[in-house]
Design a protein around this motif. Sequence first.
Motif, mmCIF file in Angstrom:
data_model
loop_
_atom_site.group_PDB
_atom_site.id
_atom_site.type_symbol
_atom_site.label_atom_id
_atom_site.label_comp_id
_atom_site.label_asym_id
_atom_site.label_seq_id
_atom_site.Cartn_x
_atom_site.Cartn_y
_atom_site.Cartn_z
ATOM 1 N N UNK A 50 14.173 6.774 5.567
ATOM 2 C CA UNK A 50 14.522 5.635 4.849
ATOM 3 C C UNK A 50 15.575 6.152 3.748
ATOM 4 N N UNK A 51 16.736 5.746 3.754
ATOM 5 C CA UNK A 51 17.686 6.509 2.981
ATOM 6 C C UNK A 51 17.916 7.958 2.591
ATOM 7 N N UNK A 52 17.624 8.532 1.802
ATOM 8 C CA UNK A 52 17.506 9.562 1.738
ATOM 9 C C UNK A 52 16.175 10.484 1.818
ATOM 10 N N UNK A 53 15.180 9.467 2.088
ATOM 11 C CA UNK A 53 13.786 10.175 2.280
ATOM 12 C C UNK A 53 13.688 10.611 3.714
ATOM 13 N N UNK A 54 13.309 11.899 4.208
ATOM 14 C CA UNK A 54 13.351 11.907 5.606
ATOM 15 C C UNK A 54 11.951 11.477 6.284
ATOM 16 N N UNK A 55 12.092 11.649 7.737
ATOM 17 C CA UNK A 55 10.892 11.266 8.401
ATOM 18 C C UNK A 55 9.589 11.962 8.071
ATOM 19 N N UNK A 56 8.547 11.288 7.997
ATOM 20 C CA UNK A 56 7.277 11.961 7.557
ATOM 21 C C UNK A 56 6.071 11.453 8.650
ATOM 22 N N UNK A 57 5.217 12.487 8.491
ATOM 23 C CA UNK A 57 4.118 12.112 9.568
ATOM 24 C C UNK A 57 2.762 11.814 8.708
ATOM 25 N N UNK A 58 1.829 11.499 9.286
ATOM 26 C CA UNK A 58 0.528 11.117 8.481
ATOM 27 C C UNK A 58 -0.299 12.238 8.095
ATOM 28 N N UNK A 59 -0.176 13.501 8.875
ATOM 29 C CA UNK A 59 -0.831 14.780 8.329
ATOM 30 C C UNK A 59 0.180 15.101 6.781
ATOM 31 N N UNK A 60 1.650 15.017 6.844
ATOM 32 C CA UNK A 60 2.269 15.438 5.784
ATOM 33 C C UNK A 60 2.041 14.331 4.460
ATOM 34 N N UNK A 70 -0.855 13.247 -2.929
ATOM 35 C CA UNK A 70 -2.171 13.931 -2.792
ATOM 36 C C UNK A 70 -3.303 12.964 -3.573
ATOM 37 N N UNK A 71 -2.640 11.849 -4.359
ATOM 38 C CA UNK A 71 -3.452 11.289 -4.955
ATOM 39 C C UNK A 71 -3.756 9.650 -4.191
ATOM 40 N N UNK A 72 -3.178 9.834 -2.974
ATOM 41 C CA UNK A 72 -3.740 8.596 -2.260
ATOM 42 C C UNK A 72 -2.638 7.922 -1.509
ATOM 43 N N UNK A 73 -2.828 7.235 -0.533
ATOM 44 C CA UNK A 73 -1.926 6.578 0.336
ATOM 45 C C UNK A 73 -2.663 5.733 1.372
ATOM 46 N N UNK A 101 -3.793 -6.063 8.643
ATOM 47 C CA UNK A 101 -5.105 -6.866 9.000
ATOM 48 C C UNK A 101 -4.592 -8.071 9.710
ATOM 49 N N UNK A 102 -5.322 -8.915 9.942
ATOM 50 C CA UNK A 102 -5.177 -10.211 10.812
ATOM 51 C C UNK A 102 -3.724 -10.760 10.555
ATOM 52 N N UNK A 103 -3.514 -10.893 9.281
ATOM 53 C CA UNK A 103 -2.506 -11.881 8.642
ATOM 54 C C UNK A 103 -1.575 -10.918 7.688
ATOM 55 N N UNK A 104 -1.811 -9.689 7.430
ATOM 56 C CA UNK A 104 -0.976 -9.059 6.523
ATOM 57 C C UNK A 104 -0.585 -7.340 6.839
ATOM 58 N N UNK A 105 0.373 -7.164 6.375
ATOM 59 C CA UNK A 105 0.678 -5.568 6.378
ATOM 60 C C UNK A 105 0.805 -5.339 5.008
ATOM 61 N N UNK A 106 -0.030 -4.039 4.778
ATOM 62 C CA UNK A 106 0.111 -3.446 3.293
ATOM 63 C C UNK A 106 0.398 -1.997 3.391
ATOM 64 N N UNK A 107 1.172 -1.406 2.568
ATOM 65 C CA UNK A 107 1.576 -0.338 2.427
ATOM 66 C C UNK A 107 1.261 0.371 1.045
ATOM 67 N N UNK A 108 0.623 1.424 0.764
ATOM 68 C CA UNK A 108 0.189 2.034 -0.519
ATOM 69 C C UNK A 108 0.516 3.488 -0.690
ATOM 70 N N UNK A 109 1.003 3.720 -1.890
ATOM 71 C CA UNK A 109 1.443 5.089 -2.201
ATOM 72 C C UNK A 109 1.064 5.305 -3.908
ATOM 73 N N UNK A 110 0.313 6.180 -4.214
ATOM 74 C CA UNK A 110 -0.033 6.343 -5.498
ATOM 75 C C UNK A 110 0.393 7.936 -5.767
ATOM 76 N N UNK A 111 0.943 7.829 -7.220
ATOM 77 C CA UNK A 111 1.360 8.862 -7.899
ATOM 78 C C UNK A 111 0.868 9.281 -9.444
ATOM 79 N N UNK A 138 -0.716 13.565 3.159
ATOM 80 C CA UNK A 138 -1.727 14.226 2.324
ATOM 81 C C UNK A 138 -1.126 15.251 1.349
ATOM 82 N N UNK A 139 -0.218 15.727 1.821
ATOM 83 C CA UNK A 139 0.462 16.702 0.418
ATOM 84 C C UNK A 139 1.613 16.077 -0.218
ATOM 85 N N UNK A 140 2.555 15.152 0.560
ATOM 86 C CA UNK A 140 3.509 14.298 -0.187
ATOM 87 C C UNK A 140 2.725 13.184 -1.260
#
Length: 432
Positions: free
Chosen positions: A70-80, A86-89, A94-104, A82-84
């Motif tokens: 996305x833009x200048x952010x390269x492709x990433x995998x689920x295993x990656x 580390x505080x959580x993602x 769900x049946x009616x929603x899609x939610x994305x979370x990143x913590x830093x 964990x290091x990108x």
Amino acid sequence: VATAAPEVLADSTTVDRWALPNGLEVVTRHVPGARAVSVTWGYRVGLDADPADLPGWSSLLAEVAFTAPAGGTPERTRPEMESLRPLGWSLRVTPRHTLFTETAAPGQLPGVLYQVAERMRGVTVTPEGLRRAVATVRDGLDERSRGVTEPALYWQAREHARGIGPDELIRRSRNRGLERLRPGAVQRALADAYVPADGVLVLAGDLSGLDARAVVGDLFGGLPAAPRPPATAAPARTGATVVARREGLPGPVGVVGVFAPALTDTSHPSFYLAMLMLGTQAKANWAPPAPPLETRFQYALLDDPDFVRFHPPLRPGDEADPHSPAARLDTLLIEVMDTQILPYFYGGLRASVLWLLGGPLPEALQRAMRDDPAALNVLTTTTAARALWGDEDFWRGYRDRFVVGPAATPANWNGWLRDPRHRASLLVTPPR
């Protein structure tokens, strides 16, 4: 910008809400002293939007949107991740929603927000990334259709309530339609489904020194506006009693999914409190669960308010009776109606979940959210889900009815709970 004054809650946290001109809803929750900041964004599209001939479609869109460049952010995998992060993602469909979370950490927040804005602006779907996403989704479909974990049993019971039997579930999971998709088609579908007017952005943590309105406006205000997609209709449900056979089980397991009134129904707060009461009694009256089960009751109010799950303990011989899980739930109802419940008990139940409905955080939960990023993630995901279900006026009314509404004992809902039209029962046994 649509705006209202920030609200300082009794727990000393501050909530601010506004909407950008492109329609994106924004909510911030300042938690003084939190050692992390959690960012959740999401849209009103989920599993119920999957075409009948393309199971896994909404999960695939989410997987690609979260991992593609996305833009200048390269492709990433689920295993990656964990290091990108580390505080959580997390990525939740769900049946009616899609939610994305990143913590830093708070100092990383500007960079995280910049990357989230780039991702919401649109990702670039690559052939290799699409193949990897399809493989991940197919693994999930296989587990959901044939597994005996609690999430799998819940999903199976929910699908049975839609009239889809065990063999049909497995057949659908083997559908190869996802493999035939091309990057361009997926990219166009993402642009149509994930639009600001149908989305929400939530920030929670210590936001001291951050002019959230200015930063969010600069980064997200320029996202292209687009009409909100048509809302997905709730699937029709019918009572069901289903038996499935699975290898590797030491004994029978069961789940009873009870249909709830619509979340918008004024009776729903009463139903929710009654289910909390009944769930507490299930955990107290039934023996502790053994693997593959982990709990006797779960009601994911903001993920799926239409479906309550009970996992009754089964006895020798129950594997021969398709109705045994529902019969065990009926027995619990009789026991609960013979139990005197003191008013203070209901007060405790209300206080324990009021934060989930937008109220103040209990002191113990406040401490956890200051110290544990995982707890803070729960705050952003529940806040985002709540915003996708309804605005603050809706939830204020819901809280009022929940706190001071009419009687809400399981006995009040006994007729509803025992009506076979209001539940889907699944019994899973080892092969004969």
